[in-house]
Design a protein around this motif. Structure first.
Motif, PDB file in Angstrom:
ATOM      1  N   GLY A 287      38.965  49.836  57.682  1.00 21.57           N
ATOM      2  CA  GLY A 287      38.201  48.725  57.450  1.00 21.57           C
ATOM      3  C   GLY A 287      38.201  48.412  56.229  1.00 21.57           C
ATOM      4  N   MET A 288      37.255  47.370  56.109  1.00 16.47           N
ATOM      5  CA  MET A 288      37.187  46.769  54.745  1.00 16.47           C
ATOM      6  C   MET A 288      36.355  47.608  53.678  1.00 16.47           C
ATOM      7  SD  MET A 288      35.355  43.011  54.933  1.00 16.47           S
ATOM      8  CE  MET A 288      36.052  42.656  56.554  1.00 16.47           C
ATOM      9  N   LYS A 289      37.097  47.470  52.526  1.00 17.29           N
ATOM     10  CA  LYS A 289      36.677  48.158  51.281  1.00 17.29           C
ATOM     11  C   LYS A 289      36.693  47.345  50.149  1.00 17.29           C
ATOM     12  CE  LYS A 289      37.958  53.100  51.381  1.00 17.29           C
ATOM     13  NZ  LYS A 289      38.961  54.108  50.879  1.00 17.29           N
ATOM     14  N   LEU A 290      35.675  47.778  49.118  1.00 11.21           N
ATOM     15  CA  LEU A 290      35.674  46.992  48.015  1.00 11.21           C
ATOM     16  C   LEU A 290      36.648  47.494  47.132  1.00 11.21           C
ATOM     17  CD1 LEU A 290      33.938  45.029  46.227  1.00 11.21           C
ATOM     18  CD2 LEU A 290      32.484  46.860  45.387  1.00 11.21           C
ATOM     19  N   ILE A 291      37.531  46.901  46.458  1.00 14.66           N
ATOM     20  CA  ILE A 291      38.489  47.392  45.573  1.00 14.66           C
ATOM     21  C   ILE A 291      38.340  47.001  44.210  1.00 14.66           C
ATOM     22  CG2 ILE A 291      41.069  47.185  44.955  1.00 14.66           C
ATOM     23  CD1 ILE A 291      40.640  47.961  47.851  1.00 14.66           C
ATOM     24  N   GLN A 292      38.384  48.082  43.287  1.00 12.93           N
ATOM     25  CA  GLN A 292      38.094  48.108  41.899  1.00 12.93           C
ATOM     26  C   GLN A 292      39.341  48.109  41.127  1.00 12.93           C
ATOM     27  OE1 GLN A 292      34.611  49.738  40.741  1.00 12.93           O
ATOM     28  NE2 GLN A 292      34.417  50.694  42.687  1.00 12.93           N
ATOM     29  N   THR A 293      39.865  47.289  40.291  1.00 15.71           N
ATOM     30  CA  THR A 293      41.062  47.519  39.517  1.00 15.71           C
ATOM     31  C   THR A 293      40.585  47.285  37.992  1.00 15.71           C
ATOM     32  OG1 THR A 293      41.746  45.315  40.003  1.00 15.71           O
ATOM     33  CG2 THR A 293      42.564  47.082  41.031  1.00 15.71           C
ATOM     34  N   PRO A 294      41.343  47.977  37.135  1.00 17.75           N
ATOM     35  CA  PRO A 294      40.932  47.606  35.601  1.00 17.75           C
ATOM     36  C   PRO A 294      41.232  46.218  35.418  1.00 17.75           C
ATOM     37  CG  PRO A 294      42.805  49.194  35.753  1.00 17.75           C
ATOM     38  CD  PRO A 294      42.185  49.003  37.224  1.00 17.75           C
ATOM     39  N   ILE A 295      40.561  45.323  34.488  1.00 16.48           N
ATOM     40  CA  ILE A 295      40.842  44.047  34.290  1.00 16.48           C
ATOM     41  C   ILE A 295      42.300  44.059  33.584  1.00 16.48           C
ATOM     42  CG2 ILE A 295      38.786  42.889  34.149  1.00 16.48           C
ATOM     43  CD1 ILE A 295      38.879  43.071  31.267  1.00 16.48           C
ATOM     44  N   LYS A 296      43.214  42.910  33.828  1.00 16.80           N
ATOM     45  CA  LYS A 296      44.700  42.973  33.074  1.00 16.80           C
ATOM     46  C   LYS A 296      44.525  42.723  31.535  1.00 16.80           C
ATOM     47  CE  LYS A 296      45.229  37.848  34.081  1.00 16.80           C
ATOM     48  NZ  LYS A 296      44.071  37.526  34.145  1.00 16.80           N
ATOM     49  N   GLU A 297      43.465  42.141  31.258  1.00 18.33           N
ATOM     50  CA  GLU A 297      43.270  42.073  29.637  1.00 18.33           C
ATOM     51  C   GLU A 297      43.510  43.242  28.876  1.00 18.33           C
ATOM     52  OE1 GLU A 297      41.353  40.431  31.852  1.00 18.33           O
ATOM     53  OE2 GLU A 297      40.676  38.631  31.290  1.00 18.33           O
ATOM     54  N   LEU A 298      43.323  44.533  29.778  1.00 17.71           N
ATOM     55  CA  LEU A 298      43.469  45.798  29.040  1.00 17.71           C
ATOM     56  C   LEU A 298      44.790  46.016  28.520  1.00 17.71           C
ATOM     57  CD1 LEU A 298      41.096  47.881  31.125  1.00 17.71           C
ATOM     58  CD2 LEU A 298      40.828  47.487  28.615  1.00 17.71           C
ATOM     59  N   GLN A 299      45.794  45.469  29.038  1.00 17.35           N
ATOM     60  CA  GLN A 299      47.213  45.642  29.010  1.00 17.35           C
ATOM     61  C   GLN A 299      47.693  45.247  27.490  1.00 17.35           C
ATOM     62  OE1 GLN A 299      49.348  43.604  31.948  1.00 17.35           O
ATOM     63  NE2 GLN A 299      48.514  44.710  33.420  1.00 17.35           N
TER      64      GLN A 299
ATOM     65  N   VAL B 119      39.453  57.071  36.836  1.00 19.26           N
ATOM     66  CA  VAL B 119      40.789  57.155  37.720  1.00 19.26           C
ATOM     67  C   VAL B 119      40.583  56.099  38.948  1.00 19.26           C
ATOM     68  CG1 VAL B 119      42.111  58.832  39.240  1.00 19.26           C
ATOM     69  CG2 VAL B 119      40.697  59.530  37.259  1.00 19.26           C
ATOM     70  N   PHE B 120      41.880  55.379  39.201  1.00 15.94           N
ATOM     71  CA  PHE B 120      41.742  54.516  40.257  1.00 15.94           C
ATOM     72  C   PHE B 120      42.830  55.180  41.388  1.00 15.94           C
ATOM     73  CE2 PHE B 120      40.514  52.370  36.417  1.00 15.94           C
ATOM     74  CZ  PHE B 120      39.539  51.473  36.731  1.00 15.94           C
ATOM     75  N   GLY B 121      42.407  55.436  42.382  1.00 15.69           N
ATOM     76  CA  GLY B 121      43.265  55.839  43.380  1.00 15.69           C
ATOM     77  C   GLY B 121      43.822  54.622  44.398  1.00 15.69           C
ATOM     78  N   ASN B 122      45.214  54.647  44.877  1.00 15.03           N
ATOM     79  CA  ASN B 122      45.564  53.567  45.698  1.00 15.03           C
ATOM     80  C   ASN B 122      45.312  52.361  45.232  1.00 15.03           C
ATOM     81  OD1 ASN B 122      47.061  55.432  46.884  1.00 15.03           O
ATOM     82  ND2 ASN B 122      46.267  55.122  48.740  1.00 15.03           N
ATOM     83  N   LYS B 123      45.552  51.960  44.006  1.00 15.76           N
ATOM     84  CA  LYS B 123      45.408  50.553  43.458  1.00 15.76           C
ATOM     85  C   LYS B 123      43.852  50.171  43.663  1.00 15.76           C
ATOM     86  CE  LYS B 123      49.804  48.934  43.691  1.00 15.76           C
ATOM     87  NZ  LYS B 123      50.749  49.639  44.637  1.00 15.76           N
ATOM     88  N   GLY B 124      43.047  50.950  43.404  1.00 13.90           N
ATOM     89  CA  GLY B 124      41.612  50.784  43.243  1.00 13.90           C
ATOM     90  C   GLY B 124      40.725  50.859  44.674  1.00 13.90           C
ATOM     91  N   GLU B 125      41.270  51.587  45.746  1.00  9.16           N
ATOM     92  CA  GLU B 125      40.669  51.953  46.782  1.00  9.16           C
ATOM     93  C   GLU B 125      39.373  52.816  46.599  1.00  9.16           C
ATOM     94  OE1 GLU B 125      42.887  53.044  50.447  1.00  9.16           O
ATOM     95  OE2 GLU B 125      44.319  51.810  49.747  1.00  9.16           O
ATOM     96  N   VAL B 126      39.749  53.719  45.764  1.00  9.83           N
ATOM     97  CA  VAL B 126      38.590  54.600  45.163  1.00  9.83           C
ATOM     98  C   VAL B 126      38.840  54.786  43.851  1.00  9.83           C
ATOM     99  CG1 VAL B 126      38.357  56.047  47.489  1.00  9.83           C
ATOM    100  CG2 VAL B 126      39.720  56.743  45.622  1.00  9.83           C
TER     101      VAL B 126
END
Ligand code: FRU
Length: 519
Positions: free
Chosen positions: A350-362, A472-479
């Protein structure tokens, strides 16, 4: 005679040499005295690419707002000590959400009490009438915590540097509720009004206003929904497109609980549903709990106001169970990395909130190492030559015969932090049981697990390791799992490990990261 002359010349030369060495040393000493930048942010455990105040206590992020090209971050701050107290709003600004500049304390306690958590908005149409200039300015909405907790406002005409408290404070007096705090205000475009969510013990209250001064109670949510292991704090309300489709949206209500969260102690949960301008309706059964992060150190998250289509939030990397005893000095408290939020439907979940580190960190990446299509066996650590205390690891694994695999980071002779995936139970985890200093509180050591289903037999793990934290970001921010650690500075080993079999690395990159605190 000749020998005598020779030796006196030698002596002279030696004398001159020693004087110049002596002078050089003096120069060096005075240079380092004159230039404290050499030692800036170099204490043991000092985060190098996370935000922390120069000194003293910090907790929640507050008043996050993007205004005239600058990201502002205010935060709960004790200007006088390394423990909670004298709560004020500290202030820092950034152009990229990565590098921060400290500014003077923005809001100090007053006759209504301390300045607890709250938010800030751009009142660009001067709805409040508090600005002479019709293009408005910044308004902060916060809790005054004195004999009771009430909501107050202040405004700034100089881009957040100095603030004037509204003379009619509080704008929402205490309605007879002991815990009544942490107002987060948004602009509700459809009805051209401000909406406030505020925590009230075991529920969230919704208020609205046309001018940020006169507030009307609209509804409440949550007495019988979600997790209630402790008092609710720091609510957040925002709308996100589903799978990137702006015509199809849902509302997220994020709520923190001071104790009883998934990894023990404080943590966050979120609800997905509808907000109709008056009330929030949960899409899911009331007993269902969606944890925001599965570590022990991600609390009081708040998102930036006014960032257009991007939704970005940041959390306090701590836990009220042991917040005042983590072993750092002369500051105590650090923020997580800023994370971008999206909403995604995951097959079978189902629906999930996805969290990913901001791209600026690159921008702080340096020395990249890369591999692809590698078979990893229990015998060999392919990362044995790489050392680092500040690193980013990104790995895409295909499950094989291994029952567990992952990374050991901040590895020393007697300590390590394990970030792994348990294949049988489908769980991503951080184990900080033996990560370094853990004895300062019995609730600190432990292993924190997050459910994570493989996708097409693959799992991705994205890790940020700093001097005293792992995210730690699992599966592109699913957890996500966020944990503080306090290892020896010399514990800089990295290992890619598997247990009881092999795992296939589809791709792997390891980057050393730069400090953001060079002066
Ligand atoms: C959350 C919190 C808030 C409160 C603030 C006080 O960590 O307890 O509810 O406003 O900290 O510093």
């Amino acid at each position: 005679m000749k020998n005598l002359r020779m030796s006196s010349i030698t002596l002279l030369v030696l004398f001159a040499l020693s004087i110049s060495i002596f002078n050089m040393n003096i120069l060096k000493v005075s240079a380092s005295r004159e230039n404290p930048a050499e030692n800036y942010y170099s204490e043991i455990y000092r985060p190098q690419f996370h935000f922390s105040p120069e000194k003293n206590w910090m907790n929640d992020p507050n008043g996050l707002v993007f205004y005239k090209g600058t990201y502002h971050m205010f935060y709960q701050y004790n200007p006088y000590g390394n423990k909670w107290g004298n709560m004020s709003w500290g202030h820092a600004v950034s152009k990229d959400l990565v590098h921060w500049k400290h500014l003077p304390v923005a809001l100090k306690p007053d006759k209504l009490g301390m300045i607890f958590s709250g938010s800030a908005v751009v009142d660009e149409r001067n709805t409040s009438g508090l600005f002479e200039d019709e293009s408005g300015g910044l308004v902060a909405i916060y809790t005054n915590a004195g004999e009771t907790q009430q909501q107050s406002i202040a405004y700034s005409t100089d881009e957040g540097v100095t603030w004037t408290k509204y003379e009619g404070n509080p704008v929402i007096p205490n309605p007879g509720i002991e815990d009544f705090r942490d107002p987060k205000v948004i602009w509700y475009e459809q009805e051209q009004k401000w909406v406030m969510v505020v925590a009230a013990g075991d529920h969230i209250r919704f208020y609205s206003s046309k001018n940020l001064i006169d507030w009307e109670f609209m509804s409440k949510f949550g007495e019988n929904e979600g997790a209630h292991g402790g008092v609710w704090e720091c609510p957040e309300l925002f709308e996100l497109p589903i799978n990137g489709d702006p015509k199809n949206t849902k509302w997220i209500l994020q709520v923190d609980l001071i104790s009883g969260a998934v990894a023990g102690g404080s943590g966050g949960q979120y609800f997905i549903g509808e907000f109709d301008g008056t009330k929030f309706i949960n899409d899911n059964p009331p007993e269902e709990i969606r944890w925001t992060d599965y570590g022990k150190d991600f609390y009081a998250t708040q998102s930036w106001f006014n960032t257009g289509n991007r939704k970005i939030w940041i959390g306090w990397m701590n836990n009220w169970e042991y917040a005042e005893s983590i072993p750092t000095y002369p500051w105590r408290g650090a923020m997580s990395l800023p994370r971008e939020l999206t909403l995604k439907t995951i097959p079978e979940e189902g629906m999930k909130l996805i969290q990913t580190p901001i791209k600026e960190l690159q921008a702080i990446r340096k020395s990249p190492y890369q591999w692809s299509d590698l078979k990893v066996t229990p015998e060999e650590n392919i990362l044995s030559d790489i050392k680092g205390n500040m690193i980013e690891i990104k790995a895409d694994f295909e499950l094989g015969s291994a029952s567990e695999f992952g990374f050991k980071v901040r590895k020393g002779e007697n300590e390590e932090t394990i970030i792994g995936y348990d294949v049988k139970s489908n769980q991503l985890f951080v184990d900080r049981t033996n990560s370094g200093q853990v004895q300062f509180d019995k609730q600190f050591p432990g292993k924190h697990l997050a459910p994570l289903q493989p996708e097409n037999n693959r799992v991705t793990i994205h890790i940020f390791v700093d001097q005293s934290s792992v995210e730690v970001f699992g599966n592109k921010g699913e957890v996500t799992i966020t944990d503080r650690i306090f290892p020896e500075p010399s514990s800089n080993g990295i290992e890619l490990y598997t247990k009881n079999g092999e795992v296939q690395v589809i791709s792997l990159s390891v980057n050393e990261l730069d400090s953001i605190w060079k002066k």
